[in-house]
Design a protein around this motif. Sequence first.
Motif, PDB file in Angstrom:
ATOM      1  N   ALA A 111       0.829  -1.211   0.000  1.00  0.00           N
ATOM      2  CA  ALA A 111       0.000   0.000   0.000  1.00  0.00           C
ATOM      3  C   ALA A 111       0.859   1.255   0.000  1.00  0.00           C
ATOM      4  O   ALA A 111       0.447   2.303  -0.482  1.00  0.00           O
ATOM      5  N   PHE A 112       2.081   1.156   0.528  1.00  0.00           N
ATOM      6  CA  PHE A 112       3.004   2.291   0.567  1.00  0.00           C
ATOM      7  C   PHE A 112       3.763   2.452  -0.751  1.00  0.00           C
ATOM      8  O   PHE A 112       4.483   3.423  -0.926  1.00  0.00           O
ATOM      9  N   ALA A 113       3.618   1.490  -1.655  1.00  0.00           N
ATOM     10  CA  ALA A 113       4.426   1.458  -2.876  1.00  0.00           C
ATOM     11  C   ALA A 113       3.964   2.443  -3.946  1.00  0.00           C
ATOM     12  O   ALA A 113       4.647   2.628  -4.944  1.00  0.00           O
ATOM     13  N   ASP A 114       2.845   3.074  -3.750  1.00  0.00           N
ATOM     14  CA  ASP A 114       2.322   4.033  -4.726  1.00  0.00           C
ATOM     15  C   ASP A 114       2.527   5.452  -4.191  1.00  0.00           C
ATOM     16  O   ASP A 114       2.104   5.748  -3.066  1.00  0.00           O
ATOM     17  N   PRO A 115       3.165   6.334  -4.975  1.00  0.00           N
ATOM     18  CA  PRO A 115       3.414   7.699  -4.496  1.00  0.00           C
ATOM     19  C   PRO A 115       2.146   8.457  -4.094  1.00  0.00           C
ATOM     20  O   PRO A 115       2.160   9.219  -3.120  1.00  0.00           O
ATOM     21  N   ASN A 116       1.049   8.253  -4.802  1.00  0.00           N
ATOM     22  CA  ASN A 116      -0.192   8.957  -4.470  1.00  0.00           C
ATOM     23  C   ASN A 116      -0.768   8.475  -3.143  1.00  0.00           C
ATOM     24  O   ASN A 116      -1.231   9.283  -2.328  1.00  0.00           O
ATOM     25  N   ILE A 151      -8.509  15.712  -2.044  1.00  0.00           N
ATOM     26  CA  ILE A 151      -8.419  15.948  -3.491  1.00  0.00           C
ATOM     27  C   ILE A 151      -7.636  17.231  -3.758  1.00  0.00           C
ATOM     28  O   ILE A 151      -6.725  17.256  -4.589  1.00  0.00           O
ATOM     29  N   GLN A 152      -7.968  18.291  -3.041  1.00  0.00           N
ATOM     30  CA  GLN A 152      -7.267  19.569  -3.236  1.00  0.00           C
ATOM     31  C   GLN A 152      -5.814  19.494  -2.811  1.00  0.00           C
ATOM     32  O   GLN A 152      -4.932  20.001  -3.491  1.00  0.00           O
ATOM     33  N   ILE A 153      -5.548  18.863  -1.683  1.00  0.00           N
ATOM     34  CA  ILE A 153      -4.183  18.770  -1.161  1.00  0.00           C
ATOM     35  C   ILE A 153      -3.282  17.987  -2.103  1.00  0.00           C
ATOM     36  O   ILE A 153      -2.145  18.382  -2.367  1.00  0.00           O
ATOM     37  N   THR A 154      -3.787  16.880  -2.624  1.00  0.00           N
ATOM     38  CA  THR A 154      -2.951  15.986  -3.432  1.00  0.00           C
ATOM     39  C   THR A 154      -2.958  16.335  -4.918  1.00  0.00           C
ATOM     40  O   THR A 154      -2.062  15.914  -5.645  1.00  0.00           O
ATOM     41  N   GLY A 155      -3.984  17.052  -5.372  1.00  0.00           N
ATOM     42  CA  GLY A 155      -4.098  17.337  -6.799  1.00  0.00           C
ATOM     43  C   GLY A 155      -4.570  16.143  -7.617  1.00  0.00           C
ATOM     44  O   GLY A 155      -4.504  16.151  -8.842  1.00  0.00           O
ATOM     45  N   ALA A 172      -9.472   8.846  -8.388  1.00  0.00           N
ATOM     46  CA  ALA A 172      -8.172   8.327  -7.945  1.00  0.00           C
ATOM     47  C   ALA A 172      -8.067   8.347  -6.422  1.00  0.00           C
ATOM     48  O   ALA A 172      -7.574   7.396  -5.812  1.00  0.00           O
ATOM     49  N   VAL A 173      -8.549   9.410  -5.800  1.00  0.00           N
ATOM     50  CA  VAL A 173      -8.533   9.500  -4.335  1.00  0.00           C
ATOM     51  C   VAL A 173      -9.442   8.431  -3.742  1.00  0.00           C
ATOM     52  O   VAL A 173      -9.063   7.729  -2.797  1.00  0.00           O
ATOM     53  N   SER A 174     -10.627   8.262  -4.287  1.00  0.00           N
ATOM     54  CA  SER A 174     -11.558   7.250  -3.780  1.00  0.00           C
ATOM     55  C   SER A 174     -10.954   5.850  -3.886  1.00  0.00           C
ATOM     56  O   SER A 174     -11.044   5.050  -2.953  1.00  0.00           O
ATOM     57  N   ALA A 233      -7.732   5.061  -4.051  1.00  0.00           N
ATOM     58  CA  ALA A 233      -6.606   4.962  -3.124  1.00  0.00           C
ATOM     59  C   ALA A 233      -7.099   4.776  -1.695  1.00  0.00           C
ATOM     60  O   ALA A 233      -6.576   3.932  -0.946  1.00  0.00           O
ATOM     61  N   LEU A 234      -8.094   5.541  -1.289  1.00  0.00           N
ATOM     62  CA  LEU A 234      -8.629   5.428   0.070  1.00  0.00           C
ATOM     63  C   LEU A 234      -9.264   4.063   0.307  1.00  0.00           C
ATOM     64  O   LEU A 234      -9.149   3.504   1.400  1.00  0.00           O
ATOM     65  N   LYS A 235      -9.905   3.518  -0.702  1.00  0.00           N
ATOM     66  CA  LYS A 235     -10.500   2.185  -0.573  1.00  0.00           C
ATOM     67  C   LYS A 235      -9.406   1.160  -0.286  1.00  0.00           C
ATOM     68  O   LYS A 235      -9.532   0.324   0.614  1.00  0.00           O
ATOM     69  N   LEU A 236      -8.323   1.214  -1.048  1.00  0.00           N
ATOM     70  CA  LEU A 236      -7.235   0.274  -0.828  1.00  0.00           C
ATOM     71  C   LEU A 236      -6.603   0.486   0.553  1.00  0.00           C
ATOM     72  O   LEU A 236      -6.315  -0.477   1.264  1.00  0.00           O
ATOM     73  N   LEU A 237      -6.419   1.729   0.942  1.00  0.00           N
ATOM     74  CA  LEU A 237      -5.840   2.027   2.260  1.00  0.00           C
ATOM     75  C   LEU A 237      -6.745   1.541   3.393  1.00  0.00           C
ATOM     76  O   LEU A 237      -6.263   1.092   4.434  1.00  0.00           O
TER      77      LEU A 237
END
Length: 121
Positions: free
Chosen positions: A40-45, A65-69, A74-76, A78-82
């Motif tokens: 899970a840490f292997a992706d920069p985003n 979304i605003q903080i990461t751009g 993509a945020v949804s 990533a958060l699901k996987l996290l």
Amino acid sequence: MEDLDHCDDETHDHGATVEDVGATLMDEATYRDASELFSAFADPNRLKILDALRIGGEICVSDVIQITGMSQSAVSHALKLLRLRRLVAGRREGRHIYYHLLDEHVSKLVEFALEHLAEDA
């Protein structure tokens, strides 16, 4: 050329080392789960999201979304996987979902990784 993969040091008790270390290792399932955790840490985003949550505490998805751009999808994703890797948790407040790191261990993992990279080699 010297074979560095073989040690024939007579002063070292190789059998005891192998036995002691082998008896201390975890079971294979634990190493598999830890490997999935680290993936899970292997992706920069995803790492950026984790670091944002480490710094900001609890943050709503629109702010992530605003903080990461990153895009909303993509945020949804990533958060699901996290969430599945038990790194973050969320809570709903009306139409907004606020995320935070699951515990201090996650915060320390992110912090240690970034500190390690910042060290002079």
